[in-house]
Motif scaffolding. Structure first.
Motif, PDB file in Angstrom:
ATOM      1  N   VAL A 299       5.112   6.148   8.449  1.00 44.50           N
ATOM      2  CA  VAL A 299       3.980   5.626   8.336  1.00 44.50           C
ATOM      3  C   VAL A 299       3.522   5.290   9.894  1.00 44.50           C
ATOM      4  O   VAL A 299       4.445   4.148  10.364  1.00 44.50           O
ATOM      5  N   ASN A 300       2.860   5.744  10.581  1.00 44.61           N
ATOM      6  CA  ASN A 300       2.708   5.367  11.899  1.00 44.61           C
ATOM      7  C   ASN A 300       1.382   4.289  12.205  1.00 44.61           C
ATOM      8  O   ASN A 300       0.190   4.596  11.836  1.00 44.61           O
ATOM      9  N   VAL A 301       1.756   3.241  12.809  1.00 40.88           N
ATOM     10  CA  VAL A 301       0.741   2.166  12.996  1.00 40.88           C
ATOM     11  C   VAL A 301       0.715   1.889  14.473  1.00 40.88           C
ATOM     12  O   VAL A 301       1.364   1.892  15.092  1.00 40.88           O
ATOM     13  N   VAL A 302      -0.649   1.778  14.769  1.00 42.66           N
ATOM     14  CA  VAL A 302      -1.083   1.437  16.084  1.00 42.66           C
ATOM     15  C   VAL A 302      -1.592  -0.198  15.826  1.00 42.66           C
ATOM     16  O   VAL A 302      -2.124  -0.344  15.069  1.00 42.66           O
ATOM     17  N   GLU A 303      -1.210  -0.661  17.163  1.00 35.28           N
ATOM     18  CA  GLU A 303      -1.552  -2.154  17.101  1.00 35.28           C
ATOM     19  C   GLU A 303      -2.531  -2.584  18.043  1.00 35.28           C
ATOM     20  O   GLU A 303      -2.171  -2.388  19.214  1.00 35.28           O
ATOM     21  N   LEU A 304      -3.671  -3.193  17.902  1.00 32.07           N
ATOM     22  CA  LEU A 304      -4.464  -3.800  18.946  1.00 32.07           C
ATOM     23  C   LEU A 304      -4.460  -5.304  18.903  1.00 32.07           C
ATOM     24  O   LEU A 304      -4.707  -5.848  17.950  1.00 32.07           O
ATOM     25  N   GLN A 305      -3.630  -5.801  19.765  1.00 35.93           N
ATOM     26  CA  GLN A 305      -3.271  -6.932  20.011  1.00 35.93           C
ATOM     27  C   GLN A 305      -4.393  -8.003  20.681  1.00 35.93           C
ATOM     28  O   GLN A 305      -5.456  -7.409  21.322  1.00 35.93           O
TER      29      GLN A 305
ATOM     30  N   GLU B  67       0.909  -1.220   0.018  1.00 34.86           N
ATOM     31  CA  GLU B  67       0.182   0.130   0.088  1.00 34.86           C
ATOM     32  C   GLU B  67       0.820   1.350   0.045  1.00 34.86           C
ATOM     33  O   GLU B  67       0.424   2.262  -0.717  1.00 34.86           O
ATOM     34  N   TYR B  68       1.861   1.216   0.528  1.00 37.07           N
ATOM     35  CA  TYR B  68       2.699   2.265   0.982  1.00 37.07           C
ATOM     36  C   TYR B  68       4.244   2.306  -0.167  1.00 37.07           C
ATOM     37  O   TYR B  68       5.268   2.981   0.222  1.00 37.07           O
ATOM     38  N   GLU B  69       4.256   1.295  -0.982  1.00 36.15           N
ATOM     39  CA  GLU B  69       5.216   1.124  -1.925  1.00 36.15           C
ATOM     40  C   GLU B  69       5.699   2.246  -2.614  1.00 36.15           C
ATOM     41  O   GLU B  69       5.109   3.094  -3.080  1.00 36.15           O
ATOM     42  N   GLY B  70       6.886   2.504  -2.617  1.00 37.03           N
ATOM     43  CA  GLY B  70       7.901   3.664  -3.120  1.00 37.03           C
ATOM     44  C   GLY B  70       7.646   5.074  -2.254  1.00 37.03           C
ATOM     45  O   GLY B  70       8.061   6.080  -2.752  1.00 37.03           O
TER      46      GLY B  70
ATOM     47  N   ALA C  20       9.311  -5.119   8.770  1.00 35.55           N
ATOM     48  CA  ALA C  20      10.851  -4.950   9.032  1.00 35.55           C
ATOM     49  C   ALA C  20      11.645  -4.201   8.148  1.00 35.55           C
ATOM     50  O   ALA C  20      12.725  -3.189   8.448  1.00 35.55           O
ATOM     51  N   ALA C  21      11.773  -4.503   6.913  1.00 30.76           N
ATOM     52  CA  ALA C  21      12.583  -4.128   5.644  1.00 30.76           C
ATOM     53  C   ALA C  21      12.227  -2.521   5.665  1.00 30.76           C
ATOM     54  O   ALA C  21      12.843  -1.889   4.583  1.00 30.76           O
ATOM     55  N   ASN C  22      11.028  -1.902   6.035  1.00 30.63           N
ATOM     56  CA  ASN C  22      10.655  -0.663   5.715  1.00 30.63           C
ATOM     57  C   ASN C  22      10.849   0.115   6.863  1.00 30.63           C
ATOM     58  O   ASN C  22       9.908   0.570   7.594  1.00 30.63           O
ATOM     59  N   PRO C  23      11.842   0.932   7.165  1.00 29.45           N
ATOM     60  CA  PRO C  23      12.083   1.693   8.317  1.00 29.45           C
ATOM     61  C   PRO C  23      10.981   2.837   8.506  1.00 29.45           C
ATOM     62  O   PRO C  23      10.897   3.319   9.555  1.00 29.45           O
ATOM     63  N   ASN C  24      10.568   3.364   7.397  1.00 23.03           N
ATOM     64  CA  ASN C  24       9.520   4.456   7.493  1.00 23.03           C
ATOM     65  C   ASN C  24       8.025   3.828   8.205  1.00 23.03           C
ATOM     66  O   ASN C  24       7.285   4.749   8.538  1.00 23.03           O
TER      67      ASN C  24
END
Ligand code: AHR
Length: 329
Positions: free
Chosen positions: A168-174, A160-163, A194-198
């Motif tokens: 990109v701030n992600v929040v996670e509901l576990q 979705e965020y390729e290129g 993991a390979a996408n530091p942004n």
């Protein structure tokens, strides 16, 4: 392998009565596995009723047992491991033919599994794994690959965020802390991004797989973290609760905050088709028919494949519109 009961019948009655307060949801609770009709008796301890997925899973198991002519002793553990352990001990006392359960959490099962093994009762794990290193303690484990589910969710996000290089701030509901799906869905997702530091998980907290908790935790996320781009919820129910919080905060779910969930139950698919969720990874609750087949084989003394994987897919918003009319749960 049907077992004759004498004294154990009485013990079983007492044990089942003691457990009634922790949620017997309508199985045969007569306390005897030998009802004289030659049927296989399957003792099943369910996690609880925390989500739409779980409700569908329970229905699948109950309906499949009836269809297969299996006498099901069903117990709802109400989300507590100690209730599941008590239920399993009661099944052993009752000398059921086969025990199956969906473990609330992964660890702490070895002693009770050893008791079942010593009693000669085969155990089938359904839906969730245990972390026992001695795999002879159970016959098979039937269910999804939760790591793969988390990976599918992460892969979609990366695409979705390729290129793009903006943060990109992600929040996670576990899911439930210590449960296999929570541990594995977190891992699969983290590995995939993991390979996408942004792309960063800026907040991660449990919502216990429940809609109400998903809403409460999302409210906290929205207050503490102003720039949320994406929500990754370990199940539909928490995602649906979070949508309520997002809307109440004046934001548009699916647009201002992109949402990825797991399960694909009807409510989740409805929100996906309506554009409020962006992507769902399927986790099928329809394990009943396979479980009954495996229970029959285990009762007949057959060696079972150690791992039986559930076949699953993923859904975009467009795919959800097509699939929704066929969705049974
Ligand atoms: O173990 C399966 C998980 O448990 C489902 O994804 C979740 O909805 C349920 O509560």
């Amino acid at each position: 392998m049907r077992r004759n009961l004498t004294a154990a019948v009485l013990t079983g009655v007492l044990a089942v009565t003691a457990l009634a307060g922790c949620g017997d949801s309508g199985g045969d609770d007569a306390g005897s596995s030998d009802n004289g009709d030659g049927k296989i008796t399957l003792g099943f301890s369910q996690v609880g009723a925390e989500s739409g997925w779980r409700t569908a899973n329970t229905k699948s198991i109950q309906e499949s047992a009836t269809a297969a002519g299996i006498d099901l002793k069903f117990f709802d553990a109400q989300g507590k491991q100690e209730n599941q352990i008590t239920a399993i001990r009661n099944f052993i006392t009752q000398k059921v033919d086969v025990i199956a359960f969906s473990p609330v959490v992964t660890s702490g099962w070895d002693p009770v599994l050893k008791e079942a093994k010593d009693a000669g009762i085969p155990v089938i794990l359904t839906d969730r794994a245990v972390d026992s290193t001695d795999t002879s303690l159970y016959q098979t484990f039937i269910g999804s690959d939760f790591v793969e589910e988390g990976k599918k969710a992460g892969d979609w996000l990366v695409k979705e965020y390729e290129g793009k290089t903006d943060p990109v701030n992600v929040v996670e509901l576990q899911g439930t802390t210590g449960s296999a799906p929570a541990i594995d869905r977190q891992k699969g997702f983290a590995d995939a991004i993991a390979a996408n530091p942004n792309i960063k998980i800026v907040k991660s907290q449990t919502g216990d797989f429940k809609r109400a908790d998903g809403k409460t935790v999302m409210e906290q996320f929205l207050q503490s973290t102003p720039d949320i781009d994406v929500l990754y919820a370990h199940n539909d129910d928490m995602g649906l609760g979070a949508i309520e919080a997002i809307e109440a905060a004046g934001k548009v779910p699916g647009k201002d905050i992109k949402i990825i969930t797991v399960d694909a139950v009807k409510d989740g698919m409805t929100a996906l088709a309506a554009g409020k969720i962006n992507f769902i990874v399927e986790c099928s609750p329809l394990l009943g028919p396979q479980l009954m087949e495996l229970a029959k084989k285990a009762d007949a003394g057959e060696t079972l494949e150690k791992r039986v994987l559930t076949v699953e897919t993923t859904f975009t918003q467009e795919q959800a519109k097509t699939e929704l009319p066929n969705r049974k749960y």
